[in-house]
Motif scaffolding. Structure first.
Motif, PDB file in Angstrom:
ATOM      1  N   ARG A  16       0.823  -1.102   0.039  1.00  0.00           N
ATOM      2  CA  ARG A  16       0.096  -0.034  -0.019  1.00  0.00           C
ATOM      3  C   ARG A  16       0.966   1.333  -0.167  1.00  0.00           C
ATOM      4  N   LEU A  17       1.077   1.754  -1.045  1.00  0.00           N
ATOM      5  CA  LEU A  17       1.689   3.072  -1.110  1.00  0.00           C
ATOM      6  C   LEU A  17       0.863   4.331  -1.062  1.00  0.00           C
ATOM      7  N   GLU A  18       1.480   5.160  -0.167  1.00  0.00           N
ATOM      8  CA  GLU A  18       0.838   6.604  -0.281  1.00  0.00           C
ATOM      9  C   GLU A  18       1.352   7.467  -1.097  1.00  0.00           C
ATOM     10  N   GLN A  19       0.604   7.799  -1.974  1.00  0.00           N
ATOM     11  CA  GLN A  19       0.961   8.722  -3.104  1.00  0.00           C
ATOM     12  C   GLN A  19       0.687  10.328  -2.943  1.00  0.00           C
ATOM     13  N   ARG A  20       0.073  10.632  -1.848  1.00  0.00           N
ATOM     14  CA  ARG A  20      -0.132  12.130  -1.846  1.00  0.00           C
ATOM     15  C   ARG A  20       1.206  12.923  -1.528  1.00  0.00           C
ATOM     16  N   GLU A  21       0.968  14.001  -2.092  1.00  0.00           N
ATOM     17  CA  GLU A  21       2.132  15.091  -2.163  1.00  0.00           C
ATOM     18  C   GLU A  21       2.402  15.520  -0.581  1.00  0.00           C
ATOM     19  N   ALA A  22       1.238  15.586   0.228  1.00  0.00           N
ATOM     20  CA  ALA A  22       1.508  15.867   1.529  1.00  0.00           C
ATOM     21  C   ALA A  22       0.403  15.338   2.536  1.00  0.00           C
ATOM     22  N   GLN A  23       0.507  15.300   3.940  1.00  0.00           N
ATOM     23  CA  GLN A  23       0.106  14.397   4.724  1.00  0.00           C
ATOM     24  C   GLN A  23      -1.343  15.218   4.903  1.00  0.00           C
ATOM     25  N   ARG A  24      -2.426  14.376   4.886  1.00  0.00           N
ATOM     26  CA  ARG A  24      -3.833  14.742   5.216  1.00  0.00           C
ATOM     27  C   ARG A  24      -3.941  14.955   6.677  1.00  0.00           C
ATOM     28  N   HIS A  25      -4.797  15.923   7.039  1.00  0.00           N
ATOM     29  CA  HIS A  25      -5.121  16.222   8.442  1.00  0.00           C
ATOM     30  C   HIS A  25      -6.683  16.422   8.449  1.00  0.00           C
ATOM     31  N   PRO A  26      -6.949  15.812   9.691  1.00  0.00           N
ATOM     32  CA  PRO A  26      -8.444  15.783  10.298  1.00  0.00           C
ATOM     33  C   PRO A  26      -8.840  17.250  10.249  1.00  0.00           C
ATOM     34  N   ASP A  59     -23.436  13.584  -0.945  1.00  0.00           N
ATOM     35  CA  ASP A  59     -24.562  12.835  -1.577  1.00  0.00           C
ATOM     36  C   ASP A  59     -25.057  13.673  -2.866  1.00  0.00           C
ATOM     37  N   GLY A  60     -24.434  12.973  -4.067  1.00  0.00           N
ATOM     38  CA  GLY A  60     -24.598  13.490  -5.144  1.00  0.00           C
ATOM     39  C   GLY A  60     -23.710  12.779  -6.255  1.00  0.00           C
ATOM     40  N   GLY A  61     -24.015  13.236  -7.640  1.00  0.00           N
ATOM     41  CA  GLY A  61     -23.414  12.548  -8.611  1.00  0.00           C
ATOM     42  C   GLY A  61     -22.423  13.408  -9.146  1.00  0.00           C
ATOM     43  N   VAL A  62     -21.105  13.655  -8.524  1.00  0.00           N
ATOM     44  CA  VAL A  62     -19.904  14.130  -8.960  1.00  0.00           C
ATOM     45  C   VAL A  62     -18.970  12.942  -9.578  1.00  0.00           C
ATOM     46  N   LYS A  63     -18.806  13.204 -10.813  1.00  0.00           N
ATOM     47  CA  LYS A  63     -17.901  12.134 -11.374  1.00  0.00           C
ATOM     48  C   LYS A  63     -16.425  12.206 -11.382  1.00  0.00           C
ATOM     49  N   VAL A  64     -15.704  11.338 -11.358  1.00  0.00           N
ATOM     50  CA  VAL A  64     -14.213  11.484 -11.358  1.00  0.00           C
ATOM     51  C   VAL A  64     -13.788  12.229 -12.704  1.00  0.00           C
ATOM     52  N   PRO A  77     -14.669  30.536  -3.220  1.00  0.00           N
ATOM     53  CA  PRO A  77     -14.683  29.355  -4.101  1.00  0.00           C
ATOM     54  C   PRO A  77     -13.266  28.862  -4.668  1.00  0.00           C
ATOM     55  N   ILE A  78     -13.077  27.667  -4.366  1.00  0.00           N
ATOM     56  CA  ILE A  78     -11.766  26.732  -4.516  1.00  0.00           C
ATOM     57  C   ILE A  78     -11.978  26.127  -5.786  1.00  0.00           C
ATOM     58  N   SER A  79     -11.082  26.248  -6.863  1.00  0.00           N
ATOM     59  CA  SER A  79     -11.294  25.339  -7.951  1.00  0.00           C
ATOM     60  C   SER A  79     -10.320  24.024  -7.851  1.00  0.00           C
ATOM     61  N   ALA A  80     -11.162  22.887  -8.238  1.00  0.00           N
ATOM     62  CA  ALA A  80     -10.464  21.586  -7.845  1.00  0.00           C
ATOM     63  C   ALA A  80     -10.954  20.555  -9.070  1.00  0.00           C
ATOM     64  N   THR A  81     -10.388  19.489  -8.820  1.00  0.00           N
ATOM     65  CA  THR A  81     -10.973  18.285  -9.864  1.00  0.00           C
ATOM     66  C   THR A  81     -11.017  17.019  -9.032  1.00  0.00           C
ATOM     67  N   ALA A  82     -12.129  16.521  -9.306  1.00  0.00           N
ATOM     68  CA  ALA A  82     -12.471  15.334  -8.646  1.00  0.00           C
ATOM     69  C   ALA A  82     -11.720  14.142  -9.053  1.00  0.00           C
ATOM     70  N   VAL A  83     -10.796  13.488  -8.437  1.00  0.00           N
ATOM     71  CA  VAL A  83      -9.850  12.515  -8.746  1.00  0.00           C
ATOM     72  C   VAL A  83     -10.192  11.214  -8.387  1.00  0.00           C
ATOM     73  N   TRP A  84     -10.890  10.981  -7.445  1.00  0.00           N
ATOM     74  CA  TRP A  84     -11.565   9.748  -7.100  1.00  0.00           C
ATOM     75  C   TRP A  84     -12.959   9.891  -6.431  1.00  0.00           C
ATOM     76  N   ARG A  89     -17.942   9.359  -0.735  1.00  0.00           N
ATOM     77  CA  ARG A  89     -16.460  10.025  -0.469  1.00  0.00           C
ATOM     78  C   ARG A  89     -16.094  10.426  -1.842  1.00  0.00           C
ATOM     79  N   LEU A  90     -15.618  11.408  -1.753  1.00  0.00           N
ATOM     80  CA  LEU A  90     -15.133  12.218  -2.974  1.00  0.00           C
ATOM     81  C   LEU A  90     -13.581  12.887  -2.674  1.00  0.00           C
ATOM     82  N   GLY A  91     -12.751  12.580  -3.501  1.00  0.00           N
ATOM     83  CA  GLY A  91     -11.318  13.085  -3.151  1.00  0.00           C
ATOM     84  C   GLY A  91     -11.013  14.044  -4.185  1.00  0.00           C
ATOM     85  N   CYS A  92     -10.464  15.344  -3.883  1.00  0.00           N
ATOM     86  CA  CYS A  92     -10.412  16.404  -4.867  1.00  0.00           C
ATOM     87  C   CYS A  92      -8.839  16.903  -4.656  1.00  0.00           C
ATOM     88  N   LYS A  93      -8.675  17.355  -5.599  1.00  0.00           N
ATOM     89  CA  LYS A  93      -7.201  18.007  -5.892  1.00  0.00           C
ATOM     90  C   LYS A  93      -7.529  19.429  -6.424  1.00  0.00           C
TER      91      LYS A  93
END
Length: 111
Positions: A16-26, A59-64, A77-84, A89-93
């Motif tokens: 299991r490789l951590e591929q993030r550029e920076a640690q995530r924080h709660p 809850d909604g239909g955001v697609k990768v 507003p912060i612009s981002a891309t849905a990456v997963w 759950r939705l991961g955004c960059k």
């Protein structure tokens, strides 16, 4: 030299490789909204955050691959891309690194 078949074909669990550029924080302030181009605004809960991206519960239909706008705790507003996406759950960059003052406000991390 003889080798045992059991050692030659031993199963190995995938790494299991951590591929993030920076640690995530709660996060401490979890209110967020997600807005897709020409679609309605969706309520979300911010789960974790780094200066490069975040994970939201939505809850909604955001697609990768979709471009979205996030508003975190009433931020601009912060612009981002849905990456997963997985379940609700939705991961955004983020398109640009998150402002460090906003990051500290949301996480109370001194980075």
């Amino acid at each position: 030299m003889m080798s045992y078949m059991t050692s030659q074909y031993r199963r190995v669990e995938p790494a299991r490789l951590e591929q993030r550029e920076a640690q995530r924080h709660p996060v401490l302030l979890g209110r967020a909204t997600v807005h897709e181009d020409a679609k309605e605004t969706l309520e979300a809960r911010l789960v974790d955050l780094s200066v490069y991206g975040c994970r939201v519960s939505i809850d909604g239909g955001v697609k990768v691959g979709e471009r979205i706008w996030l508003r975190l705790a009433n931020s601009n507003p912060i612009s981002a891309t849905a990456v997963w996406a997985e379940g609700n759950r939705l991961g955004c960059k983020f398109d640009e690194m998150l402002d460090r003052a906003l990051f500290r406000q949301l996480t109370l991390q001194g980075c």
